[in-house]
Enzyme design. Structure first.
Site, PDB file in Angstrom:
ATOM      1  N   THR A  33      75.662 -21.493  88.049  1.00 53.41           N
ATOM      2  CA  THR A  33      75.008 -20.398  88.893  1.00 53.41           C
ATOM      3  C   THR A  33      74.249 -20.685  90.032  1.00 53.41           C
ATOM      4  O   THR A  33      74.569 -19.922  90.990  1.00 53.41           O
ATOM      5  CB  THR A  33      73.714 -20.034  88.111  1.00 53.41           C
ATOM      6  OG1 THR A  33      72.736 -20.907  87.775  1.00 53.41           O
ATOM      7  CG2 THR A  33      74.126 -19.441  86.568  1.00 53.41           C
ATOM      8  N   GLN A 107      82.701 -25.319  78.812  1.00 52.03           N
ATOM      9  CA  GLN A 107      82.909 -24.003  78.305  1.00 52.03           C
ATOM     10  C   GLN A 107      83.247 -23.114  79.515  1.00 52.03           C
ATOM     11  O   GLN A 107      83.749 -22.085  79.407  1.00 52.03           O
ATOM     12  CB  GLN A 107      81.717 -23.139  77.452  1.00 52.03           C
ATOM     13  CG  GLN A 107      81.358 -23.992  76.480  1.00 52.03           C
ATOM     14  CD  GLN A 107      79.935 -23.401  76.137  1.00 52.03           C
ATOM     15  OE1 GLN A 107      80.121 -22.470  75.059  1.00 52.03           O
ATOM     16  NE2 GLN A 107      78.713 -23.646  76.596  1.00 52.03           N
ATOM     17  N   ILE A 109      85.556 -22.301  83.092  1.00 56.17           N
ATOM     18  CA  ILE A 109      87.036 -22.019  83.484  1.00 56.17           C
ATOM     19  C   ILE A 109      86.993 -22.149  85.019  1.00 56.17           C
ATOM     20  O   ILE A 109      88.078 -21.732  85.595  1.00 56.17           O
ATOM     21  CB  ILE A 109      87.450 -20.567  82.936  1.00 56.17           C
ATOM     22  CG1 ILE A 109      86.698 -19.467  83.523  1.00 56.17           C
ATOM     23  CG2 ILE A 109      87.678 -20.616  81.569  1.00 56.17           C
ATOM     24  CD1 ILE A 109      87.220 -18.306  83.108  1.00 56.17           C
ATOM     25  N   ASP A 110      85.980 -22.626  85.651  1.00 56.22           N
ATOM     26  CA  ASP A 110      85.750 -22.489  87.188  1.00 56.22           C
ATOM     27  C   ASP A 110      86.302 -23.656  87.796  1.00 56.22           C
ATOM     28  O   ASP A 110      86.304 -23.575  88.996  1.00 56.22           O
ATOM     29  CB  ASP A 110      84.372 -22.126  87.690  1.00 56.22           C
ATOM     30  CG  ASP A 110      83.354 -23.057  86.912  1.00 56.22           C
ATOM     31  OD1 ASP A 110      82.269 -22.820  86.915  1.00 56.22           O
ATOM     32  OD2 ASP A 110      83.701 -24.448  86.975  1.00 56.22           O
ATOM     33  N   HIS A 127      87.587 -23.442  76.947  1.00 47.48           N
ATOM     34  CA  HIS A 127      87.833 -22.115  77.147  1.00 47.48           C
ATOM     35  C   HIS A 127      89.047 -22.081  78.310  1.00 47.48           C
ATOM     36  O   HIS A 127      89.092 -20.877  78.767  1.00 47.48           O
ATOM     37  CB  HIS A 127      86.684 -21.288  77.607  1.00 47.48           C
ATOM     38  CG  HIS A 127      85.681 -21.112  76.474  1.00 47.48           C
ATOM     39  ND1 HIS A 127      84.443 -20.898  76.625  1.00 47.48           N
ATOM     40  CD2 HIS A 127      85.792 -21.318  75.170  1.00 47.48           C
ATOM     41  CE1 HIS A 127      83.837 -21.035  75.226  1.00 47.48           C
ATOM     42  NE2 HIS A 127      84.697 -21.261  74.609  1.00 47.48           N
ATOM     43  N   CYS A 138     107.409 -16.880  76.695  1.00 48.39           N
ATOM     44  CA  CYS A 138     108.255 -18.086  76.968  1.00 48.39           C
ATOM     45  C   CYS A 138     107.259 -19.309  77.213  1.00 48.39           C
ATOM     46  O   CYS A 138     107.769 -20.400  77.584  1.00 48.39           O
ATOM     47  CB  CYS A 138     109.184 -17.880  78.059  1.00 48.39           C
ATOM     48  SG  CYS A 138     108.585 -17.793  79.590  1.00 48.39           S
ATOM     49  N   CYS A 160     106.198 -11.971  83.581  1.00 53.85           N
ATOM     50  CA  CYS A 160     106.744 -13.320  83.398  1.00 53.85           C
ATOM     51  C   CYS A 160     108.164 -13.090  84.511  1.00 53.85           C
ATOM     52  O   CYS A 160     109.131 -12.178  84.338  1.00 53.85           O
ATOM     53  CB  CYS A 160     107.044 -13.670  82.236  1.00 53.85           C
ATOM     54  SG  CYS A 160     107.775 -15.323  82.477  1.00 53.85           S
TER      55      CYS A 160
HETATM   56  N1  APR Z   1      69.899 -24.351  85.674  1.00 53.00           N
HETATM   57  C1  APR Z   1      69.794 -24.683  84.273  1.00 53.00           C
HETATM   58  N2  APR Z   1      70.149 -23.658  83.596  1.00 53.00           N
HETATM   59  C2  APR Z   1      70.586 -22.305  83.876  1.00 53.00           C
HETATM   60  C3  APR Z   1      70.902 -22.047  85.293  1.00 53.00           C
HETATM   61  C4  APR Z   1      70.399 -23.149  86.252  1.00 53.00           C
HETATM   62  N3  APR Z   1      70.734 -23.097  87.516  1.00 53.00           N
HETATM   63  N4  APR Z   1      71.173 -20.897  85.414  1.00 53.00           N
HETATM   64  C5  APR Z   1      71.254 -20.310  84.083  1.00 53.00           C
HETATM   65  N5  APR Z   1      70.972 -21.355  83.151  1.00 53.00           N
HETATM   66  C6  APR Z   1      70.863 -21.191  81.821  1.00 53.00           C
HETATM   67  C7  APR Z   1      70.495 -19.774  81.255  1.00 53.00           C
HETATM   68  O1  APR Z   1      69.078 -19.909  80.934  1.00 53.00           O
HETATM   69  C8  APR Z   1      71.393 -19.778  79.824  1.00 53.00           C
HETATM   70  O2  APR Z   1      70.689 -20.230  78.699  1.00 53.00           O
HETATM   71  O3  APR Z   1      72.092 -21.443  81.370  1.00 53.00           O
HETATM   72  C9  APR Z   1      72.611 -20.747  79.994  1.00 53.00           C
HETATM   73  C10 APR Z   1      74.002 -19.922  80.362  1.00 53.00           C
HETATM   74  O4  APR Z   1      73.979 -19.352  79.018  1.00 53.00           O
HETATM   75  P1  APR Z   1      75.374 -18.259  78.826  1.00 53.00           P
HETATM   76  O5  APR Z   1      75.292 -17.422  79.902  1.00 53.00           O
HETATM   77  O6  APR Z   1      75.321 -17.644  77.437  1.00 53.00           O
HETATM   78  O7  APR Z   1      76.540 -19.086  79.072  1.00 53.00           O
HETATM   79  P2  APR Z   1      77.317 -20.434  77.976  1.00 53.00           P
HETATM   80  O8  APR Z   1      76.357 -20.812  77.271  1.00 53.00           O
HETATM   81  O9  APR Z   1      78.211 -21.077  78.839  1.00 53.00           O
HETATM   82  O10 APR Z   1      78.221 -19.053  77.066  1.00 53.00           O
HETATM   83  C11 APR Z   1      79.115 -19.502  76.176  1.00 53.00           C
HETATM   84  O11 APR Z   1      80.013 -17.382  75.894  1.00 53.00           O
HETATM   85  O12 APR Z   1      80.685 -15.289  76.566  1.00 53.00           O
HETATM   86  C12 APR Z   1      81.044 -16.479  76.241  1.00 53.00           C
HETATM   87  O13 APR Z   1      82.955 -17.419  77.186  1.00 53.00           O
HETATM   88  C13 APR Z   1      81.764 -17.207  77.633  1.00 53.00           C
HETATM   89  O14 APR Z   1      81.941 -19.627  77.903  1.00 53.00           O
HETATM   90  C14 APR Z   1      81.168 -18.567  77.535  1.00 53.00           C
HETATM   91  C15 APR Z   1      80.329 -18.615  76.381  1.00 53.00           C
END
Ligand code: APR
Length: 259
Positions: A33, A107, A109-110, A127, A138, A160
């Site tokens: 983020t 988790q 994909i970036d 992921h 293919c 494809c």
């Molecule tokens: N520093 C620390 N923690 C953070 C920060 C930051 N700068 N920004 C956000 N967070 C925390 C949030 O509080 C949240 O608990 O990161 C966590 C992100 O959680 P999710 O949004 O649920 O993401 P993730 O855990 O990766 O989700 C898993 O869910 O929808 C699927 O495929 C998607 O890979 C993803 C999976």
């Protein structure tokens, strides 16, 4: 969190790192983020703007309109290809330089752990990775950049070039199984590490969310760095509810004074 409490916690994590040479780092969307990529479940996150139901593998393969919508989402910003690694990614890369990192299980994909300098062979992408597109017929793979150019020229549902089969970004959609070899490898590394550090994940989505438990069951110490509480805070040796960038830099700074 009070500064003195934060000092104690970051010092405790640094001590754990100094005493370890087999650290597994597990990341979720929260680690990215601070690179400008929204996570999924924080307020304003991706699932507050888009319906996860539109991102299932069933819809993608059966409904051309869903495929068109998903490609449009990706090309109109869903790729975040201009995102750069932040202080948290760079700190994880530093752990590898210090010879402390066994692997990164992500988790995300970036591709930001690779961009930060971690060795690709040490990164388990549960992921997939947005850099690639695969033909479901293919199995031919294309760089996303190549497909993006076709979409920018007006194609809406790319197929494809080799067999006219259906193309899909090489990422795991909802309802799709995780790559078994990657998951098995990740779990094996989790079961053989000294410390398992979770950064930026709500630890809600299984089977990925079980991996920290496999690590602690095998004797690893669990550290969770996450803005909000998670399901597994109660089994962690240290929990820090702060932003990952600043905390990881503080921890690495502390480690370097101790080694
Ligand atoms: N520093 C620390 N923690 C953070 C920060 C930051 N700068 N920004 C956000 N967070 C925390 C949030 O509080 C949240 O608990 O990161 C966590 C992100 O959680 P999710 O949004 O649920 O993401 P993730 O855990 O990766 O989700 C898993 O869910 O929808 C699927 O495929 C998607 O890979 C993803 C999976």
């Amino acid at each position: 969190m009070k500064s003195i409490e934060l000092d104690v916690k970051t010092s405790n994590v640094a001590d754990l790192i100094v005493r370890s040479n087999k650290i597994v780092v597990f990341t979720g969307a929260g680690v990215s983020t601070e690179s400008g990529i929204p996570d999924f479940r924080s307020p304003g996150g991706i699932w507050s703007k888009f319906d996860p139901e539109d991102f299932t593998i069933q819809k993608f393969v059966s409904d051309p309109e869903s495929r068109r919508k998903q490609w449009k989402f990706l090309i109109n910003g869903g790729l975040f290809t201009n995102a750069e690694p932040n202080q948290a990614h760079l700190a994880v890369a530093e752990l590898e330089k210090l010879g402390k990192l066994d692997s990164v299980i992500t988790q995300n994909i970036d591709n930001l752990h690779q961009k930060a300098g971690n060795s690709p062979e040490k990164i388990f992408e549960l992921h997939g990775n947005m850099n690639w597109v695969k033909c479901l017929n293919c199995n031919k793979r294309y760089p996303m950049e190549h497909i993006r150019k076709r979409l920018q020229k007006g194609e809406e549902i790319p197929d494809c070039e080799n067999c006219n089969g259906m193309l899909k970004p090489d990422v795991v959609l909802f309802g799709e199984a995780l790559p078994q070899d990657v998951l098995t490898n990740a779990i094996n590394h989790a079961r053989n590490c000294d410390i398992f550090i979770v950064i930026g994940s709500s630890l809600i989505v299984s089977p990925a969310s079980y991996i920290p438990v496999y690590a602690t069951e095998a004797g690893a110490k669990l550290v969770i760095i996450n803005m909000t509480s998670t399901t597994y805070d109660h089994i962690a040796a240290e929990v820090i509810h702060e932003k990952a960038g600043i905390i990881m830099q503080r921890i690495l700074g502390n480690v370097k004074t101790k080694i």
